[in-house]
Design an enzyme around this catalytic site. Structure first.
Site, PDB file in Angstrom:
ATOM      1  NE  ARG A   1      -1.017   3.761 -13.374  1.00  0.00           N
ATOM      2  CZ  ARG A   1      -2.019   3.758 -14.270  1.00  0.00           C
ATOM      3  NH1 ARG A   1      -2.732   4.859 -14.496  1.00  0.00           N
ATOM      4  NH2 ARG A   1      -2.345   2.666 -14.896  1.00  0.00           N
TER       5      ARG A   1
ATOM      6  CB  SER B   1       3.524  -1.018 -13.225  1.00  0.00           C
ATOM      7  OG  SER B   1       2.467  -1.729 -13.804  1.00  0.00           O
TER       8      SER B   1
ATOM      9  CD  GLU C   1       2.450   2.642 -12.150  1.00  0.00           C
ATOM     10  OE1 GLU C   1       2.593   2.548 -13.374  1.00  0.00           O
ATOM     11  OE2 GLU C   1       1.502   2.125 -11.538  1.00  0.00           O
TER      12      GLU C   1
HETATM   13  C1  LIG Z   1      -0.003  -6.718  -7.862  1.00  0.00           C
HETATM   14  C2  LIG Z   1      -0.243  -5.232  -7.944  1.00  0.00           C
HETATM   15  C3  LIG Z   1      -0.995  -4.727  -8.987  1.00  0.00           C
HETATM   16  C4  LIG Z   1      -1.204  -3.338  -9.103  1.00  0.00           C
HETATM   17  N1  LIG Z   1      -1.968  -2.893 -10.139  1.00  0.00           N
HETATM   18  C5  LIG Z   1      -2.163  -1.565 -10.286  1.00  0.00           C
HETATM   19  C6  LIG Z   1      -2.980  -1.074 -11.360  1.00  0.00           C
HETATM   20  O1  LIG Z   1      -3.539  -1.827 -12.141  1.00  0.00           O
HETATM   21  N2  LIG Z   1      -3.108   0.266 -11.474  1.00  0.00           N
HETATM   22  C7  LIG Z   1      -2.523   1.146 -10.611  1.00  0.00           C
HETATM   23  O2  LIG Z   1      -2.710   2.359 -10.776  1.00  0.00           O
HETATM   24  N3  LIG Z   1      -1.772   0.704  -9.570  1.00  0.00           N
HETATM   25  C8  LIG Z   1      -1.574  -0.618  -9.392  1.00  0.00           C
HETATM   26  N4  LIG Z   1      -0.801  -1.072  -8.355  1.00  0.00           N
HETATM   27  C9  LIG Z   1      -0.137  -0.113  -7.469  1.00  0.00           C
HETATM   28  C10 LIG Z   1      -0.909   0.199  -6.162  1.00  0.00           C
HETATM   29  O3  LIG Z   1      -1.864  -0.774  -5.913  1.00  0.00           O
HETATM   30  C11 LIG Z   1      -1.549   1.582  -6.183  1.00  0.00           C
HETATM   31  O4  LIG Z   1      -0.606   2.587  -6.460  1.00  0.00           O
HETATM   32  C12 LIG Z   1      -2.247   1.925  -4.854  1.00  0.00           C
HETATM   33  O5  LIG Z   1      -3.023   3.076  -4.997  1.00  0.00           O
HETATM   34  C13 LIG Z   1      -1.276   2.105  -3.691  1.00  0.00           C
HETATM   35  O6  LIG Z   1      -2.026   2.124  -2.505  1.00  0.00           O
HETATM   36  P1  LIG Z   1      -1.370   1.894  -1.077  1.00  0.00           P
HETATM   37  O7  LIG Z   1      -2.421   2.167  -0.069  1.00  0.00           O
HETATM   38  O8  LIG Z   1      -0.734   0.567  -1.023  1.00  0.00           O
HETATM   39  O9  LIG Z   1      -0.279   3.045  -1.068  1.00  0.00           O
HETATM   40  P2  LIG Z   1       1.168   3.022  -0.387  1.00  0.00           P
HETATM   41  O10 LIG Z   1       2.071   2.150  -1.189  1.00  0.00           O
HETATM   42  O11 LIG Z   1       1.050   2.775   1.058  1.00  0.00           O
HETATM   43  O12 LIG Z   1       1.580   4.551  -0.630  1.00  0.00           O
HETATM   44  C14 LIG Z   1       1.812   5.043  -1.928  1.00  0.00           C
HETATM   45  C15 LIG Z   1       2.075   6.551  -1.853  1.00  0.00           C
HETATM   46  O13 LIG Z   1       0.886   7.225  -1.471  1.00  0.00           O
HETATM   47  C16 LIG Z   1       1.076   7.961  -0.252  1.00  0.00           C
HETATM   48  N5  LIG Z   1      -0.161   7.806   0.530  1.00  0.00           N
HETATM   49  C17 LIG Z   1      -0.743   6.634   0.899  1.00  0.00           C
HETATM   50  N6  LIG Z   1      -1.889   6.897   1.573  1.00  0.00           N
HETATM   51  C18 LIG Z   1      -2.014   8.237   1.626  1.00  0.00           C
HETATM   52  C19 LIG Z   1      -2.992   9.125   2.211  1.00  0.00           C
HETATM   53  N7  LIG Z   1      -4.069   8.674   2.883  1.00  0.00           N
HETATM   54  N8  LIG Z   1      -2.788  10.453   2.067  1.00  0.00           N
HETATM   55  C20 LIG Z   1      -1.705  10.946   1.405  1.00  0.00           C
HETATM   56  N9  LIG Z   1      -0.762  10.177   0.854  1.00  0.00           N
HETATM   57  C21 LIG Z   1      -0.919   8.829   0.965  1.00  0.00           C
HETATM   58  C22 LIG Z   1       2.279   7.319   0.413  1.00  0.00           C
HETATM   59  O14 LIG Z   1       2.945   8.227   1.276  1.00  0.00           O
HETATM   60  C23 LIG Z   1       3.126   6.931  -0.804  1.00  0.00           C
HETATM   61  O15 LIG Z   1       3.825   8.052  -1.297  1.00  0.00           O
HETATM   62  C24 LIG Z   1      -0.620  -2.457  -8.171  1.00  0.00           C
HETATM   63  C25 LIG Z   1       0.130  -2.976  -7.100  1.00  0.00           C
HETATM   64  C26 LIG Z   1       0.303  -4.350  -6.978  1.00  0.00           C
HETATM   65  C27 LIG Z   1       1.085  -4.882  -5.822  1.00  0.00           C
END
Ligand SMILES: Cc1cc2nc3c(=O)[nH]c(=O)nc-3n(C[C@H](O)[C@H](O)[C@H](O)COP(=O)(O)OP(=O)(O)OC[C@H]3O[C@@H](n4cnc5c(N)ncnc54)[C@H](O)[C@@H]3O)c2cc1C
Length: 339
Positions: free
Chosen positions: A165, A239, A335
């Protein structure tokens, strides 16, 4: 032409449904929009914060600067040969749509990562992972835009410094690049990773000896729907804490006291203890404090029962951390990204 808005409430843009306002906010749909947004920030000397699906963030304070919401879309197969296929997706695509796209092309490699929330562009930031597979296992390269100069840079897997992660984008290059597209290298023949216990158990239970892609997808869907709260019904950010990695020595000392403690292989000779188990053992699983709790079916997930604010989340998280430290002598690490 981009539309820069002022004082926008960010809560609806997060799966936690918690947030403060952004001083400036803009949605970008293509590279031209992105460059305009970067120019605006540069001219007005404003820091940039990038938002994808908001599924891994807790926004606990007003964001002074420009929030760029990534909606740059597009997916394509860029190279195909007998052994592998390279598929590129722009960063604003929803991750699950991308996985579906690759499955639709009969490609193997992303099936265990099915149904993870968020966008493709955020996936490398924390090297998303699930059921024994991480993005790094199929990652080929990404294209990113330097938020200072607007120039493009290509990052290989080595450049990304992927860890559990973790990546360079959470550390040395935090806030410095906009991940514009991600390219993965997928297989044309099945090469399933089925070691993860819940996956292998489900296959056994269903009597599936030679699974097809569709079987894996169905099983992952079932497991996730049973265990994880749907943010649309019970807002959360997945998480809240990482699983806890400890040295073999520390692990053996703990195992003497708690012989039933589950564990699995971690990185660099370390051993991973499921943090959900630690949280359960200190009595926080399902325990509601105010409007928040650690989820009753999976103690690693902190849920908002409706109307909670960031302060309540941070108080519960701090209580959980203190209790785990006191009982087990280990530090839980977030996380999610707390802003
Ligand atoms: C119900 C649920 C289940 C989940 N299960 C998992 C799982 O099984 N495994 C797992 O790894 N994660 C899981 N996650 C966490 C999440 O889905 C991931 O971390 C996902 O990659 C976040 O994507 P986002 O677009 O929502 O990022 P955001 O929450 O919008 O951003 C997260 C971070 O990334 C940065 N960021 C976003 N986009 C960019 C970009 N284009 N360039 C540079 N930086 C950027 C943001 O500035 C921030 O720091 C889960 C979340 C939920 C709600």
């Amino acid at each position: 032409m981009i539309k820069i808005q002022e004082n926008i409430d960010l809560a609806p843009y997060t799966t936690f449904r918690i947030g403060k306002t952004a001083e400036f906010f803009v949605v970008v749909k293509d590279l031209k929009d992105l460059k305009e947004a970067i120019n605006f920030a540069r001219e007005n000397k404003k820091p940039i914060f990038i938002l994808g699906g908001g599924s891994n963030v807790l926004i606990s304070q007003k964001i002074k600067g420009l929030v760029i919401k990534n909606e740059i879309r597009g997916m394509e197969v860029v190279e195909r040969n007998a052994d592998y296929v390279l598929v590129e997706s722009k960063g604003g695509e929803p991750w699950t749509k991308f996985v579906n796209f690759t499955i639709g092309h009969g490609l193997y490699g992303l099936e265990n990562l099915f149904l993870i929330y968020g966008t493709v562009g955020a996936a490398p930031v924390q090297n998303i992972g699930a059921y024994g597979v991480e993005l790094k296992d199929v990652f080929h390269h990404l294209k990113a835009i330097d938020l200072k100069t607007g120039h493009e840079k290509i990052f290989s897997a080595v450049d990304c410094l992927f860890g559990y992660r973790d990546s360079v984008f959470k550390n040395k290059l935090k806030g410095k690049y906009f991940i514009y597209s991600v390219t993965v290298k997928l297989k044309t023949q099945p090469d399933f990773k089925l070691d993860y216990i819940s996956l292998s158990e489900a296959l056994l239970k269903k009597g599936i000896k030679e699974p097809r892609l569709r079987d894996i997808i169905n099983i992952i869907t079932e497991i996730r729907n049973n265990k994880l709260p749907n943010p649309g019904l019970l807002p959360n950010a997945g998480s809240y804490f990482k699983n806890t990695e400890v040295s073999e020595r520390k692990f053996n000392a703990l195992l003497k006291k708690y012989p039933e403690m589950p564990s699995f292989k971690g990185s660099d000779k370390k051993i991973k203890i499921p943090s959900g188990w630690l949280i359960e053992k200190v009595g926080f699983k399902g325990k509601k404090i105010g409007l928040v709790s650690m989820y009753e079916k999976q103690a690693l997930i902190l849920v908002n029962h409706g109307g909670a604010d960031a302060k309540q989340v941070l108080i519960l998280a701090a209580k959980v951390k203190t209790a785990v430290k006191k009982k087990f002598g280990v530090d839980l690490e977030e996380e999610i990204r707390v802003i």
